[in-house]
Design a protein around this motif. Sequence first.
Motif, mmCIF file in Angstrom:
data_model
loop_
_atom_site.group_PDB
_atom_site.id
_atom_site.type_symbol
_atom_site.label_atom_id
_atom_site.label_comp_id
_atom_site.label_asym_id
_atom_site.label_seq_id
_atom_site.Cartn_x
_atom_site.Cartn_y
_atom_site.Cartn_z
ATOM 1 N N SER A 154 43.223 40.759 17.686
ATOM 2 C CA SER A 154 42.400 40.690 18.897
ATOM 3 C C SER A 154 41.223 39.767 18.664
ATOM 4 C CB SER A 154 41.874 42.081 19.268
ATOM 5 O OG SER A 154 42.854 42.860 19.865
ATOM 6 N N ASN A 155 40.651 39.865 17.469
ATOM 7 C CA ASN A 155 39.479 39.068 17.151
ATOM 8 C C ASN A 155 39.816 37.584 17.048
ATOM 9 O OD1 ASN A 155 37.156 41.190 16.306
ATOM 10 N ND2 ASN A 155 39.165 41.967 15.758
ATOM 11 N N TYR A 156 41.030 37.273 16.614
ATOM 12 C CA TYR A 156 41.469 35.871 16.562
ATOM 13 C C TYR A 156 41.497 35.269 17.960
ATOM 14 C CZ TYR A 156 44.494 31.794 16.110
ATOM 15 O OH TYR A 156 44.998 30.521 16.177
ATOM 16 N N ILE A 157 42.172 35.943 18.874
ATOM 17 C CA ILE A 157 42.318 35.367 20.211
ATOM 18 C C ILE A 157 41.013 35.457 21.001
ATOM 19 C CG2 ILE A 157 44.802 35.722 20.328
ATOM 20 C CD1 ILE A 157 44.365 38.251 21.897
ATOM 21 N N GLU A 158 40.176 36.464 20.692
ATOM 22 C CA GLU A 158 38.902 36.583 21.394
ATOM 23 C C GLU A 158 37.941 35.484 20.955
ATOM 24 O OE1 GLU A 158 38.194 40.582 20.303
ATOM 25 O OE2 GLU A 158 39.591 41.369 21.805
ATOM 26 N N ALA A 159 37.798 35.303 19.642
ATOM 27 C CA ALA A 159 36.936 34.229 19.146
ATOM 28 C C ALA A 159 37.539 32.876 19.509
ATOM 29 C CB ALA A 159 36.769 34.344 17.635
ATOM 30 N N GLY A 160 38.874 32.795 19.467
ATOM 31 C CA GLY A 160 39.538 31.550 19.831
ATOM 32 C C GLY A 160 39.251 31.134 21.257
ATOM 33 N N SER A 161 39.133 32.119 22.156
ATOM 34 C CA SER A 161 38.851 31.789 23.556
ATOM 35 C C SER A 161 37.439 31.238 23.714
ATOM 36 C CB SER A 161 39.046 33.014 24.447
ATOM 37 O OG SER A 161 38.134 34.043 24.112
ATOM 38 N N ILE A 162 36.486 31.765 22.919
ATOM 39 C CA ILE A 162 35.121 31.243 22.966
ATOM 40 C C ILE A 162 35.105 29.786 22.521
ATOM 41 C CG2 ILE A 162 32.806 31.454 21.973
ATOM 42 C CD1 ILE A 162 33.286 34.464 21.766
ATOM 43 N N ILE A 163 35.858 29.478 21.461
ATOM 44 C CA ILE A 163 35.899 28.105 20.959
ATOM 45 C C ILE A 163 36.645 27.196 21.920
ATOM 46 C CG2 ILE A 163 36.593 26.656 19.020
ATOM 47 C CD1 ILE A 163 34.284 28.827 18.620
ATOM 48 N N ALA A 164 37.688 27.721 22.537
ATOM 49 C CA ALA A 164 38.397 26.929 23.536
ATOM 50 C C ALA A 164 37.463 26.533 24.673
ATOM 51 C CB ALA A 164 39.589 27.718 24.082
ATOM 52 N N ILE A 165 36.592 27.458 25.056
ATOM 53 C CA ILE A 165 35.601 27.170 26.092
ATOM 54 C C ILE A 165 34.581 26.159 25.576
ATOM 55 C CG2 ILE A 165 33.717 28.164 27.442
ATOM 56 C CD1 ILE A 165 35.363 30.793 27.488
ATOM 57 N N ALA A 166 34.091 26.390 24.348
ATOM 58 C CA ALA A 166 33.057 25.516 23.787
ATOM 59 C C ALA A 166 33.520 24.072 23.693
ATOM 60 C CB ALA A 166 32.649 26.021 22.405
ATOM 61 N N THR A 167 34.748 23.883 23.220
ATOM 62 C CA THR A 167 35.246 22.519 23.010
ATOM 63 C C THR A 167 35.728 21.857 24.298
ATOM 64 O OG1 THR A 167 37.442 23.414 22.437
ATOM 65 C CG2 THR A 167 35.911 22.979 20.622
ATOM 66 N N SER A 168 35.860 22.638 25.355
ATOM 67 C CA SER A 168 36.368 22.061 26.607
ATOM 68 C C SER A 168 35.297 21.847 27.665
ATOM 69 C CB SER A 168 37.463 22.975 27.194
ATOM 70 O OG SER A 168 36.926 24.230 27.591
ATOM 71 N N LEU A 169 34.094 22.422 27.462
ATOM 72 C CA LEU A 169 33.070 22.352 28.510
ATOM 73 C C LEU A 169 32.732 20.920 28.914
ATOM 74 C CD1 LEU A 169 30.549 25.201 27.560
ATOM 75 C CD2 LEU A 169 32.004 25.049 29.592
ATOM 76 N N GLY A 170 32.630 20.041 27.922
ATOM 77 C CA GLY A 170 32.322 18.650 28.245
ATOM 78 C C GLY A 170 33.403 18.005 29.092
ATOM 79 N N PHE A 171 34.661 18.293 28.772
ATOM 80 C CA PHE A 171 35.782 17.745 29.547
ATOM 81 C C PHE A 171 35.798 18.304 30.968
ATOM 82 C CE2 PHE A 171 37.755 17.491 25.151
ATOM 83 C CZ PHE A 171 37.603 16.117 25.047
ATOM 84 N N TRP A 172 35.559 19.630 31.088
ATOM 85 C CA TRP A 172 35.519 20.230 32.426
ATOM 86 C C TRP A 172 34.365 19.652 33.240
ATOM 87 C CZ3 TRP A 172 39.857 22.521 33.300
ATOM 88 C CH2 TRP A 172 40.493 23.326 32.357
ATOM 89 N N GLN A 173 33.232 19.445 32.580
ATOM 90 C CA GLN A 173 32.061 18.906 33.281
ATOM 91 C C GLN A 173 32.355 17.518 33.837
ATOM 92 O OE1 GLN A 173 28.482 18.710 30.883
ATOM 93 N NE2 GLN A 173 27.164 18.752 32.700
ATOM 94 N N ASP A 174 33.013 16.691 33.040
ATOM 95 C CA ASP A 174 33.366 15.345 33.503
ATOM 96 C C ASP A 174 34.443 15.390 34.589
ATOM 97 O OD1 ASP A 174 31.580 14.289 31.687
ATOM 98 O OD2 ASP A 174 33.094 13.903 30.156
ATOM 99 N N GLU A 175 35.408 16.266 34.424
ATOM 100 C CA GLU A 175 36.530 16.350 35.362
ATOM 101 C C GLU A 175 36.095 16.835 36.734
ATOM 102 O OE1 GLU A 175 40.603 16.258 36.631
ATOM 103 O OE2 GLU A 175 39.551 15.359 34.934
ATOM 104 N N PHE A 176 35.251 17.867 36.765
ATOM 105 C CA PHE A 176 34.852 18.472 38.038
ATOM 106 C C PHE A 176 33.479 18.003 38.519
ATOM 107 C CE2 PHE A 176 37.557 22.262 36.486
ATOM 108 C CZ PHE A 176 38.719 21.652 36.967
#
Length: 458
Positions: free
Chosen positions: A20-42
């Motif tokens: 659970s901790n793998y996928i939970e922490a993984g989701s935080i990192i997925a968000i962290a590394t994608s925020l810049g891309f989402w910001q540019d896209e939207f």
Amino acid sequence: MKLGAKNTTGWKATISVAMSNYIEAGSIIAIATSLGFWQDEFGISNFAVGLLAALSANAFGAAVGAAVGGPLCDRYGRKAIYTYDLMVYMAGVLIAAFAFNFGMLLIAFVVTGLAVGAGVPASWTYIAEQAPSGARARHVGTAQLAWSIGPLVGFALAAALAPLGLLGSRLIFLHLFVVAAVVWWIRQGLTESKIWTEEGRDSATTETKGAPAQVSAAGGEGLRGLFSKKVNITALLVLIGIYGFWNTVAGQAGIFMPRVYETAGVDSAVQQDLLQVLVWGMTVLATYFVFMRLADHMSQRLLFALGAIPGIFAWAVLVMFTDGGMPTLLIFAICWGISSGVGAQAFYSLWASELFATPYRASAQGFMFFVVRSATGALSYFFPTLLAATGLAWVGLILISCLTISLIIGVVWAPNTRGKELKDIEIERYGQPISPELTGASTLANTPAYSVGTAGSN
């Protein structure tokens, strides 16, 4: 094909729940590394980015999920929560993977955050209750290890998939969906927590002869029972102090660290991700070789301090030598990674399971997680703007202060619970049995009430 319960016990059960901790922490990192891309896209603002972060698995989303999931975990069992919780999680990351506007992305982050929050008290409670008393830190450390491997893999994937831009981020969310589905399947063979089941059998009105109850009457105490005892409130304040001030730093670092690196002069997304790979690689090593191997055998008060100090040093170096370039950042990454593996979160997850009786163990964790992640969420609203407006120096001083406060609280009030059975800790702390199964059953019933921070060979 469903795995039999007898096939998923011991370390296999610990590992499957710890995932659970793998996928939970993984989701935080997925968000962290994608925020810049989402910001540019939207084309969204820094404030909108802060809103996404604040309502996600890193903050308010997880806070609300924990506040609801903790009491439900005490009432209906650990297994019920961590089984159905994963279904909600899978829905959230799948929506994120295919989000095509800001509203859809916000919904995805909120849903994922709720699932993450509900899963944390269930997983930490289950692992601690099933672990042998002489190896409880080692088993609980497995959850911390999984929490560390999630970002390690997440940032490595982000670095590898960076040329794909937003598509790479979508693929990272899809990988989390696949891992969650596999973990959900494995968990179908898990048995319920033995401690919770025994108390449910003794106290539930819906029991059948020779079969474990499906609803624990003891668990109905939840938050009501939690706040009815002074010893619980004291433990809540100490643990919130230890974890809360530390997580104020870790929460921002976890999701906004790429922006901190950018402020420090590293503009390359790949270099930023590789620095984070180093951070989390050191966290994995420190968790396994230090916390998991030593916390059951040496003074936990001393080990906590030795783990906290490198974290303060790391941020001090980053603030004092902002223009130091890559050498400064490498020192930061190594020291912060080591501290994250041996510091506040590892000990919090251990002590939070030890200091509360079974009827409200998960409720206590849910409440504390709610308070801590709410504070993180409040800062997440303003962190991107604050960092851009004031620079790393002022923000860094705030973070160093928080880490120092966490260190002081942990060193002064660290509990002396190492190597003790959960049942015996319960009687020491409350002066009498709280769980139904303990009534009249222990010779320790007359032991003076235990309090957080008791002097001894901690």
